[in-house]
Design a protein around this motif. Sequence first.
Motif, mmCIF file in Angstrom:
data_model
loop_
_atom_site.group_PDB
_atom_site.id
_atom_site.type_symbol
_atom_site.label_atom_id
_atom_site.label_comp_id
_atom_site.label_asym_id
_atom_site.label_seq_id
_atom_site.Cartn_x
_atom_site.Cartn_y
_atom_site.Cartn_z
ATOM 1 N N ARG A 33 -21.378 -13.842 -3.668
ATOM 2 C CA ARG A 33 -20.386 -13.007 -4.327
ATOM 3 C C ARG A 33 -20.446 -11.610 -3.713
ATOM 4 N N ARG A 34 -19.397 -10.841 -3.952
ATOM 5 C CA ARG A 34 -19.333 -9.471 -3.435
ATOM 6 C C ARG A 34 -18.910 -8.523 -4.544
ATOM 7 N N ILE A 35 -19.694 -7.476 -4.714
ATOM 8 C CA ILE A 35 -19.346 -6.393 -5.636
ATOM 9 C C ILE A 35 -18.912 -5.191 -4.805
ATOM 10 N N GLU A 36 -17.847 -4.537 -5.228
ATOM 11 C CA GLU A 36 -17.418 -3.283 -4.620
ATOM 12 C C GLU A 36 -17.459 -2.192 -5.678
ATOM 13 N N ALA A 37 -17.870 -1.010 -5.277
ATOM 14 C CA ALA A 37 -17.972 0.087 -6.232
ATOM 15 C C ALA A 37 -17.640 1.399 -5.549
ATOM 16 N N LEU A 38 -17.126 2.316 -6.329
ATOM 17 C CA LEU A 38 -16.927 3.687 -5.880
ATOM 18 C C LEU A 38 -18.038 4.540 -6.470
ATOM 19 N N VAL A 39 -18.405 5.601 -5.746
ATOM 20 C CA VAL A 39 -19.582 6.378 -6.100
ATOM 21 C C VAL A 39 -19.243 7.868 -6.093
ATOM 22 N N GLY A 40 -19.843 8.612 -7.027
ATOM 23 C CA GLY A 40 -19.693 10.056 -7.047
ATOM 24 C C GLY A 40 -18.276 10.495 -7.352
ATOM 25 N N GLN A 41 -17.763 11.440 -6.563
ATOM 26 C CA GLN A 41 -16.423 11.979 -6.803
ATOM 27 C C GLN A 41 -15.345 10.905 -6.662
ATOM 28 N N ASP A 42 -15.549 9.956 -5.735
ATOM 29 C CA ASP A 42 -14.572 8.872 -5.575
ATOM 30 C C ASP A 42 -14.494 8.025 -6.836
ATOM 31 N N ALA A 43 -15.650 7.786 -7.468
ATOM 32 C CA ALA A 43 -15.668 7.031 -8.726
ATOM 33 C C ALA A 43 -14.937 7.806 -9.815
ATOM 34 N N PHE A 44 -15.172 9.129 -9.891
ATOM 35 C CA PHE A 44 -14.497 9.945 -10.899
ATOM 36 C C PHE A 44 -12.990 9.948 -10.688
ATOM 37 N N ARG A 45 -12.554 10.092 -9.418
ATOM 38 C CA ARG A 45 -11.110 10.120 -9.157
ATOM 39 C C ARG A 45 -10.440 8.803 -9.554
ATOM 40 N N GLU A 46 -11.154 7.668 -9.315
ATOM 41 C CA GLU A 46 -10.597 6.368 -9.702
ATOM 42 C C GLU A 46 -10.451 6.268 -11.217
ATOM 43 N N LEU A 47 -11.458 6.718 -11.959
ATOM 44 C CA LEU A 47 -11.375 6.677 -13.417
ATOM 45 C C LEU A 47 -10.296 7.622 -13.935
ATOM 46 N N ALA A 48 -10.157 8.779 -13.280
ATOM 47 C CA ALA A 48 -9.107 9.727 -13.691
ATOM 48 C C ALA A 48 -7.721 9.128 -13.465
ATOM 49 N N ALA A 49 -7.552 8.393 -12.347
ATOM 50 C CA ALA A 49 -6.269 7.746 -12.076
ATOM 51 C C ALA A 49 -5.977 6.669 -13.115
ATOM 52 N N GLU A 50 -7.005 5.903 -13.494
ATOM 53 C CA GLU A 50 -6.803 4.878 -14.525
ATOM 54 C C GLU A 50 -6.454 5.517 -15.860
ATOM 55 N N ARG A 51 -7.086 6.657 -16.171
ATOM 56 C CA ARG A 51 -6.789 7.366 -17.422
ATOM 57 C C ARG A 51 -5.341 7.832 -17.440
ATOM 58 N N ALA A 52 -4.858 8.303 -16.282
ATOM 59 C CA ALA A 52 -3.467 8.749 -16.217
ATOM 60 C C ALA A 52 -2.501 7.585 -16.446
ATOM 61 N N ILE A 53 -2.841 6.404 -15.885
ATOM 62 C CA ILE A 53 -1.990 5.227 -16.077
ATOM 63 C C ILE A 53 -1.958 4.825 -17.544
ATOM 64 N N VAL A 54 -3.132 4.842 -18.193
ATOM 65 C CA VAL A 54 -3.194 4.498 -19.623
ATOM 66 C C VAL A 54 -2.363 5.482 -20.440
ATOM 67 N N SER A 55 -2.457 6.754 -20.057
ATOM 68 C CA SER A 55 -1.682 7.776 -20.782
ATOM 69 C C SER A 55 -0.184 7.525 -20.646
ATOM 70 N N GLN A 56 0.262 7.174 -19.441
ATOM 71 C CA GLN A 56 1.686 6.878 -19.235
ATOM 72 C C GLN A 56 2.126 5.669 -20.046
ATOM 73 N N LEU A 57 1.288 4.651 -20.110
ATOM 74 C CA LEU A 57 1.624 3.452 -20.871
ATOM 75 C C LEU A 57 1.719 3.731 -22.367
ATOM 76 N N THR A 58 0.742 4.492 -22.876
ATOM 77 C CA THR A 58 0.782 4.799 -24.316
ATOM 78 C C THR A 58 2.036 5.591 -24.662
#
Length: 886
Positions: A701-726
């Motif tokens: 199997r293969r796991i992929e992950a983002l780390v540090g600032q890249d991880a934060f930016r990905e979570l921030a982008a997901e938060r923005a998408i959730v906000s738009q949906l709500t």
Amino acid sequence: MKTAEIAQRYLNYFEQNDHTIVPSASLVSDDPTVMFTIAGMVPFVPYLTGVVPAPFPRAADVQKCIRTNDIEEVGKTARHGTFFQMLGNWSFGDYFKEGAITYAWDLLTKSEADGGLGFAERDIWVTVYETDDEAAALWQKIAGLPAERIQRMGKEDNYWHTGQPGPGGPCSEIYIDRGPAYGKDGGPIVDDNRFTEIWNLVFMQDLLSDVRSKVDFDIAGFLPNKNIDTGMGLERVAMFKQGVENMYETDQVRPVLDRAEQISGRTYGASHEDDVRFRVIADHVRSSLMLLSDGVRPSNEGRGYILRRLMRRTVRSMRLLGVDAPTFPELFSASRDAMKSAYPVIEQDWDQISTAANAEEATFLRTLAQGSTILDLAVEDTKKQGSTALAGSEAFLLHDTYGFPIDLTLEIAEEAGLSVDRDAFDSLMQEQRSRAKADAKSRKRQLADVSVYGDLRALGETEFLGYNDLETESRVLGLLVDGQAATSASEGQVVEIVLAETTLYAESGGQVADKGTIVGPGFVLDVLDVQRPVPGLISHTVEVRQGRVAVGDTATTVVDAANRRAARQAHSATHLVHAALRDTLGKTATQSGSLNRAGYLRFDFSWGQALSAETRTEIEEIANRAVQESLEVTTRVMSLDEAKEAGAMALFGEKYGSVVRMVDIGGPWSRELCAGTHVSTSAEIGLINLVGEASVGASNRRIEALVGQDAFRELAAERAIVSQLTSSLKTPREQLPDRIAELAAQLKAAEKRIAQFEAKERAGQVPALAETATRVGSHQFVGQSVGEVGSADDVRELALAVRERLGSDAAVVAVAGVAAGRPMVVIATNDAARAAGAKAGALAKIAAGVLGGGGGGRDDVAQGGGADASALPAAFSAIEAELRRA
């Protein structure tokens, strides 16, 4: 005498004669252009060529080897094996011909009681190169061999080289006379079956520049030192010492053969065909076991493809012995028990090895079932067409796409009363081999690509100072332009530069190379890549951005600090994810590959099934808890044995030197051997965000992950998408999943109703389309376009319905539509039309040609398409013209 005892006697003898005993290198070659270690000399090439100074004047080893060029001959002869072991003794500028001949004769003829191999002197013959008077004289002097038992041969037999530019030299081969029962008298020059070679002494003195064939090559000069490279086949010696007929019956191979006998209920020695199958199974299981133990995993390319082929040939051979059920658990266990005393790592890593082997067998058994279904359909279609031969292209498709063995295709076709067009199949196979050979040749390095580093490496190892510093002043030791040594390079050129010291990390251990610059008086170099072309040497590929750089210049390496920081975060995060995986899944979930670059990690691990969402979350939480706890990261340099005693994880399939670097995160919680760069405390990683998990093989199997600032930016982008949906759906965040599921269900229901309306509308078109039928020759013909459609299925449905409405008279229906701007036409013919010669597949090809595309299909219904919708009327006209000619 057991095989392992023969090997130990060999090593003991040479150790007593002042040789350094070197452990076997991995079957996986260090050279990226070569898949496997194919000869005992491969690990010693840098020393034999003088590129890297030899760390010892003389050495001896037992080297694991894999050769697959004769795979089709395995089982048919006494000598062909995929995996084999070479006993070798080596001299790097120390002893030469006299020493090599003396050691060989002494070991072979010394009694077993005195630690020798106990061969009778009367049974030993030798060959020498046709002009090598010195070697012939030495054999007479040292061994007392009569002249008639010293035979001379040419380049084909007694000049050794790798087949590539590099080291070579005349050789002397040692043969054992097996006796009159095995052939004619007269020595190896008369019969190399009765007189079997067991040891080759290569007097390596020449540097070959251009190798055109085995006997056609250019000698550029002498090697820096006269070296000795010998190779004695361990399995061949075991044949003689155990009194068996072939290598498959020796003690390390025979147990698999015996187990296959028990499973199949058939007897070895009762049938030539079955004997070959038994020997293939014995060889391929052991070879697969050894490849698995060195970290190779089955796949569809490179080394993995070779392993998969060996394993699938084993399954096929068991099937031919009448066994359709899984057999790898028993066969591989038998091979493990036979090999583990010589290679203890097999038992240590057995869980991973057996999991990978059993998963591959299960996968192939499913493939066989799927391929059989496809083949059954192909056989049925062939019979319908009145042919007696299955198309070679069908057999090749089954072989190439589904891994379905050609001999199984032949067997099933024969049972159905059909032959297979082998000429066409063999032609397609040859085309594939030619493409693969051309690709492999294009990727081969010429010796010059490596030998140019010899003088640079002779100046000493490149010192890496990047663990503690990001900048260091050094000196330019050498420049390479287009693979050739140069004294300087100017603005705009891309060159390799070698320095005495560097802070720039060379790609290794899954971590990509550093970014940065190299600066000096009057020049600036942008670093494009950093690699280790030969052991101990670091080479920087750079583009000269400004000025001119020359050998001898002072140069300062400057690491891109932000990129290095992010890379360190990613590499340390990889260790945390690995530890979290083992905490969650158990100790068998071990790393099988990784990639670390700034802000990103990719981690492959041994596991046979997808991870649940809950498991992924748990792994992510454990890894981030370690980040939060700010665990100390420490590194220590020690011997490999000390590191293993401390509990450090030596990654499966990795190769380590005698001195290693151990990285601890939180003490023993994460303790691995690693040469990469790391953070000081786990808190510096910041955040780990698992963004993907997928299969990369039957048991990986293969796991992929983002780390540090890249991880934060990905979570921030997901938060923005959730906000738009709500906001868009006017739904609280916690209710979003239910609301989206509700909308999806509503959409699916609406699509179903629309499809029903469209089907009803299409049904209403059928009478009108049928009424457009005209008489073309002996056929009723409908050729109409229905304009925009959703898909080809809509057009096919209309064409079939119109055909049914036209009744039993010969009818050809061509209905066209346009989807996404591209025209398509479906042609349907009834029984009467086909009897009159109208074939839908042939007509579809004609229409598609007019439309600027391609098409084809069965005789009763076929489809074509193209790019020019305006050509549809011309396409219908072309069909009509063909019908008139019929």
